[in-house]
Design a protein around this motif. Structure first.
Motif, PDB file in Angstrom:
ATOM      1  N   PHE A   1       0.826  -1.194   0.000  1.00 48.53           N
ATOM      2  CA  PHE A   1       0.000   0.000   0.000  1.00 48.53           C
ATOM      3  C   PHE A   1       0.866   1.252   0.000  1.00 48.53           C
ATOM      4  O   PHE A   1       1.679   1.458   0.899  1.00 48.53           O
ATOM      5  N   ASN A   2       0.751   2.078  -1.041  1.00 44.83           N
ATOM      6  CA  ASN A   2       1.530   3.317  -1.125  1.00 44.83           C
ATOM      7  C   ASN A   2       0.569   4.488  -1.310  1.00 44.83           C
ATOM      8  O   ASN A   2      -0.337   4.421  -2.126  1.00 44.83           O
ATOM      9  N   ILE A   3       0.805   5.549  -0.557  1.00 43.96           N
ATOM     10  CA  ILE A   3      -0.095   6.700  -0.675  1.00 43.96           C
ATOM     11  C   ILE A   3       0.718   7.981  -0.577  1.00 43.96           C
ATOM     12  O   ILE A   3       1.730   8.037   0.128  1.00 43.96           O
ATOM     13  N   THR A   4       0.297   8.993  -1.320  1.00 40.35           N
ATOM     14  CA  THR A   4       1.015  10.268  -1.274  1.00 40.35           C
ATOM     15  C   THR A   4       0.019  11.423  -1.363  1.00 40.35           C
ATOM     16  O   THR A   4      -1.089  11.260  -1.870  1.00 40.35           O
ATOM     17  N   ILE A   5       0.440  12.568  -0.813  1.00 40.77           N
ATOM     18  CA  ILE A   5      -0.390  13.764  -0.950  1.00 40.77           C
ATOM     19  C   ILE A   5       0.421  14.827  -1.703  1.00 40.77           C
ATOM     20  O   ILE A   5       1.649  14.801  -1.707  1.00 40.77           O
ATOM     21  N   ASP A   6      -0.293  15.753  -2.362  1.00 40.12           N
ATOM     22  CA  ASP A   6       0.372  16.715  -3.245  1.00 40.12           C
ATOM     23  C   ASP A   6       1.317  17.652  -2.507  1.00 40.12           C
ATOM     24  O   ASP A   6       2.425  17.928  -2.970  1.00 40.12           O
ATOM     25  N   LYS A   7       0.825  18.208  -1.374  1.00 37.38           N
ATOM     26  CA  LYS A   7       1.619  19.228  -0.656  1.00 37.38           C
ATOM     27  C   LYS A   7       1.737  18.845   0.816  1.00 37.38           C
ATOM     28  O   LYS A   7       0.885  18.126   1.325  1.00 37.38           O
TER      29      LYS A   7
END
Lengths: 322, 278
Positions: free
Chosen positions: B176-182
């Motif tokens: 599971f990989n997750i990222t946010i823009d800022k």
């Protein structure tokens, strides 16, 4: 079967059909020829190139109610009356055959169109002369092998009538003065615009050509071509609510790929935002995409898009420049 | 001569035929508030969609619009909807126990059979995570048919996360990989765009299929990254968005080249899509 029938007998025949209240045929009104319900066969116009609008409007209405709704139910009202069309030109009969491919596709039939088609008889009338923008000869839509119940050929003093269905046979059997014939009807169509298959094939190599930008520069994006085209059947689906806002109708309205909002999505993005893209899409749909999808051109060579273009854009001329 | 009677028995109205434009009522069994402007509406529906298929959902008086299914179930359909226009704003007010008028499922869906035996990389950006959730739920049920599964989600901020309640379960079963823009206060995870996270993971293209759903710009940069990582276009599957009215290939709006996005898509192999230009 082929018969020769006197013009007088055909007049009597139309007399009886019009008395039934189901006859729709071309009439001339204010110099425009259009298809209308006929009460008296004297109204019928026999000397015409083609009607301003095709008979598409009788099969795919400009505005058609799909169903009515209220707070807790959805009610369809699918009732179509029987109709007899006299005087449809062979090219326009071909337009119905084209629309059939799309709207009567097995398992995905358009029920509204299907009922109208099923309950209509087609008595086609072959042309005696070509109009200035006709190119049916090039597309093989100047005559009919199918799609008609009766097909009339004007031979001067009499008609040759071909029967194309059991219903057509039934009708012809009631004609008293008729004679079976082996004669081939005359073929008077000359001086047409020309468009060869080789030329149409060139579209496959011309998608990135600058001809589309150049030729569409004078286009108004007015949708005159799609409105009068007998095979342009795109539509919008909209709701038409009653004032109580709880009941109303779901309708479809004719739409045009030439208008900018045609490809607009939620959030405001428009996919074919440039006029040249919309212009090119219509020509490609008619002569390439539909061929790839359904095996035949979507154009029937009636020339209405040329005749009705306020900018005098001539699709045949453009295709011949490729 | 009673000429019209000749028609007689041939005249008929086909009332039993299926009407492709007529929706059926479906009851709302659950409404989940995902974010400030996104809700998941669960309707009772036994249509059993394939992953990636969509429904036409109506609000009578306003109209209908297509929404991808966000669930894989034979009993219900989850519709995850963001309030962006008249219809979707109205849908935000739908309550449990009310009815929605729905048609579908439509479209081709992801060819999951074809992917059997492969490792699957699932990439979803923003509301694009909703349609890929059908694929995730499908794989959960048919886990033994597929190899390793990597999930890559990108959102604007933690406030925009969808299906937070599924995250723990997915972390157990998948990578599971997750990222946010800022950067966001209190967030200690990845920051930056999805494609950067993807490149950092250094996953190899061998025996892999990529499922990619998101806004057009995200698809563009992610495909560039995938190509850089050695993936070929025939390994990548995307779901396209277009203006649709009928959903069944009649109205013409969603045509791109000789394809109807509603009928021939919305799922396309990237190899096919890249040649589809307006």
């Amino acid at each position: 079967m082929k018969y020769t029938v006197s013009k007088n007998e055909v007049k009597n025949f139309l007399d009886k059909l019009s008395a039934s209240g189901n006859l729709i045929a071309p009439v001339r009104e204010n110099s425009l020829v259009k298809f209308k319900k006929i009460a008296n066969p004297d109204e019928i116009e026999f000397d015409y190139i083609n009607s301003k609008y095709s008979i598409k409007k009788y099969f795919l209405l400009d505005k058609e109610v799909l169903f009515e709704y209220d707070k807790d139910s959805i009610k369809e009202n699918i009732e179509e009356k029987q109709r007899i069309f006299f005087g449809i030109r062979p090219c326009d009969v071909h337009s119905l055959l084209v629309m059939d491919k799309l709207l009567l596709e097995e398992g995905m039939e358009d029920i509204y169109y299907k009922n109208k088609r099923k309950n209509s008889l087609i008595f086609a009338l072959k042309c005696s002369k070509s109009g200035e923008n006709c190119f049916c000869r090039s597309l093989g839509t100047d005559d009919l092998k199918e799609g008609y119940d009766l097909l009339f050929y004007d031979e001067g003093n009499y008609y040759i009538v071909k029967t194309g269905s059991e219903k057509g046979d039934n009708f012809i059997s009631k004609l008293e003065e008729k004679q079976e014939t082996e004669d081939e009807p005359s073929d008077p169509l000359e001086n047409q615009k020309k468009l060869s298959q080789d030329q149409i094939e060139k579209l496959r190599e011309s998608f990135n050509s600058d001809i589309w930008k150049k030729e569409s520069a004078i286009c108004f994006s007015c949708a005159g071509c799609t409105t009068t085209c007998p095979t342009c059947g795109c539509f919008d689906v909209k709701d038409d609510p009653d004032l109580d806002f709880e009941s109303g109708k779901r309708i479809r309205l004719d739409a045009s790929c030439q208008l900018k909002n045609y490809t607009g999505v939620a959030g405001g993005h428009v996919f074919r935002d440039e006029r040249s893209k919309r212009f090119k899409h219509r020509i490609y749909h008619k002569f390439k995409y539909f061929v790839d999808q359904y095996g035949s051109e979507m154009c029937i060579g009636c020339g209405r898009c040329i005749t009705n273009c306020p900018a005098n854009i001539d699709m045949v001329k453009i295709l011949n420049k490729l | 001569m009673p000429i019209v009677n000749l028609w007689g028995k041939n005249f008929e109205i086909d009332k039993k035929m299926k009407n492709i434009y007529k929706p059926e009522l479906a009851s709302v069994t659950k409404v989940i508030e995902e974010t400030e402007d996104i809700k998941t509406i669960r309707i009772k529906h036994d249509s059993n969609p394939k992953p990636g298929q969509f429904y036409e959902v109506s609000v009578m008086g306003i109209g209908e619009a297509p929404f991808g299914s966000a669930s894989y179930s034979s009993e219900y359909v989850d519709l995850t909807i963001r309030a962006v226009g008249n219809l979707t704003n109205k849908l935000m007010n739908v309550k449990q126990g009310e009815n929605l008028a729905v048609r579908g499922p439509y479209g081709n869906g992801f060819p999951m059979e074809k992917f059997k035996g492969k490792d699957i990389v699932i990439i979803g950006g923003g509301t694009g995570v909703a349609p890929v959730r059908t694929v995730i739920e499908y794989i959960e049920i048919n886990r033994e048919d597929y190899g390793e599964v990597d999930l890559f989600f990108g959102f604007r901020s933690p406030e925009e996360f969808l299906f937070k309640y599924d995250f723990d379960k997915w972390k157990e079963i998948f990578k599971f990989n997750i990222t946010i823009d800022k950067p966001y206060e209190g967030w200690e995870g990845n920051v930056g765009f999805l494609n950067a996270l993807l490149e950092k993971s250094e996953i190899s293209p061998e025996n892999k299929i990529v499922i990619l759903v998101g806004p057009p710009i995200m698809i563009k940069v992610t495909v560039e990254s995938l190509e850089k990582m050695g993936f070929s276009d025939d390994q990548i599957y995307v779901s396209l968005e277009r203006m649709m009215q009928c959903g069944v290939g009649k109205c013409g709006h969603c045509m791109v080249g000789d394809k109807y996005v509603c009928k021939d898509g919305p799922v396309f192999c990237y190899e096919t899509v890249k040649g589809m230009v307006d």
